[in-house]
Design a protein around this motif. Structure first.
Motif, PDB file in Angstrom:
ATOM      1  N   PRO A 146       1.046  -1.296   0.145  1.00 43.74           N
ATOM      2  CA  PRO A 146       0.322  -0.019  -0.156  1.00 43.74           C
ATOM      3  C   PRO A 146       0.867   0.975  -0.058  1.00 43.74           C
ATOM      4  N   VAL A 147       2.174   1.328  -1.113  1.00 48.41           N
ATOM      5  CA  VAL A 147       2.681   2.301  -1.188  1.00 48.41           C
ATOM      6  C   VAL A 147       1.853   3.250  -2.494  1.00 48.41           C
ATOM      7  N   PRO A 148       2.578   4.533  -1.970  1.00 45.59           N
ATOM      8  CA  PRO A 148       1.429   5.869  -3.467  1.00 45.59           C
ATOM      9  C   PRO A 148       2.416   5.307  -4.250  1.00 45.59           C
ATOM     10  N   GLY A 149       2.269   4.901  -5.137  1.00 43.46           N
ATOM     11  CA  GLY A 149       2.180   4.972  -6.627  1.00 43.46           C
ATOM     12  C   GLY A 149       2.456   3.638  -6.734  1.00 43.46           C
ATOM     13  N   TRP A 156     -11.354   4.387  -1.590  1.00 42.97           N
ATOM     14  CA  TRP A 156     -11.354   4.094  -0.231  1.00 42.97           C
ATOM     15  C   TRP A 156     -11.556   4.913   0.979  1.00 42.97           C
ATOM     16  N   LEU A 157     -10.629   5.478   0.741  1.00 44.41           N
ATOM     17  CA  LEU A 157      -9.813   6.846   2.146  1.00 44.41           C
ATOM     18  C   LEU A 157     -10.508   8.323   1.635  1.00 44.41           C
ATOM     19  N   ARG A 206      -6.026  11.196   0.498  1.00 48.61           N
ATOM     20  CA  ARG A 206      -6.276  11.087  -0.828  1.00 48.61           C
ATOM     21  C   ARG A 206      -4.828  12.264  -1.107  1.00 48.61           C
ATOM     22  N   ARG A 207      -5.642  13.247  -0.635  1.00 49.82           N
ATOM     23  CA  ARG A 207      -4.708  14.917  -1.516  1.00 49.82           C
ATOM     24  C   ARG A 207      -3.065  14.592  -0.506  1.00 49.82           C
TER      25      ARG A 207
END
Length: 268
Positions: free
Chosen positions: A177-180, A190-191, A196-197
């Motif tokens: 679950p790492v951004p990118g 689901w966030l 998310r921002r």
């Protein structure tokens, strides 16, 4: 006709698949340094094929979820040259493979997310890529867990073991679950908008962060311990995956044990 052309399998992909098949045939019957070179071509070709299928799975799922633009972009042709981030999707993963013998995932195709309705569909689009790697790993390891290796040359077993290792590492890393990475893509819908921002600025650096973490001996040992455990459950021993990687890197001195088993000149 335009729609059909946008979904027709690209000659580029067919050429890559043909080279991979020819290299696999060479691995089956080669020996000495010729075996090592054939393993290099076979594994690299199989890795590029899996990258194309990975991106195709994202695009195909997006198509059925409402983003019809993926066809016009050429994503459904399996042509790696059509990817929005060709460097991230193909060249960088191949470079990681050559340098470190690891299946690091690449960048995803560009999906017009505003065309898609429903959080579950967004999650499925992200999950489609890693699931393709899982399926690829199951196919590669089928001869092992089916006990169908009688008469299979040792060098070919080693090559399959290494291809399976690459698919397992790609699936596990992409699931983080790492951004990118795709794992975050599954979680992101689901966030909350605020979360998310807050995470969005870090997305371009997620893959780099994972690579840096894997350089740490402790992290590397834990991760590859997990990889070996998964491969073991699929019938692939550490000898197959390790010696496959050793044969692949034919420009380095060979491990005497792997060289002896596969009949490769240890002085290469």
């Amino acid at each position: 006709m335009a729609v059909e052309a946008s979904r027709r399998v690209s000659p580029v992909f067919l050429a890559i698949a043909a080279v991979t098949a020819a290299a696999g045939w060479a691995v089956w019957g080669a020996s000495g340094i010729g075996l090592a070179v054939a393993v290099f071509l076979f594994v690299t070709g199989a890795w590029v094929v899996s990258l194309c299928l990975h991106e195709y799975a994202h695009a195909r799922t997006a198509l059925h979820s409402g983003d019809l633009s993926v066809a016009a972009k050429g994503y459904l042709t399996l042509n790696p040259l059509k990817y929005t981030h060709a460097v991230l999707s193909v060249l960088l993963p191949v470079l990681f493979l050559v340098m470190g013998g690891i299946g690091l995932p690449g960048g995803a195709v560009f999906i017009e997310r505003h065309r898609i309705r429903g959080r579950l569909r967004h999650s499925l689009i992200s999950a489609a890529g890693p699931l393709t790697n899982v399926l690829f790993a199951l196919v590669c390891t089928a001869p092992f867990w089916l006990g169908a290796l009688d008469g299979v040359p040792v060098g070919f077993r080693f090559a399959l073991g290494f291809v399976a290792l690459l698919q397992v590492t790609a699936a596990l890393l992409n699931a983080l679950p790492v951004p990118g990475l795709d794992g975050y893509g599954v979680l992101e819908p689901w966030l909350s908008e605020r979360a998310r921002r807050a995470v969005e600025p870090f997305a371009p650096y997620g893959l780099i962060a994972v690579f840096v973490l894997l350089l740490a001996p402790e992290v590397n040992q834990v991760f590859f311990g997990l990889v070996d455990g998964v491969l073991g459950a699929l019938g692939v021993g550490e000898v197959e995956s390790y010696c496959g990687r050793d044969l692949y890197r034919f420009w380095q001195a060979a491990d005497p044990t792997c060289a002896y088993l596969a009949d490769v000149d240890v002085t290469r």
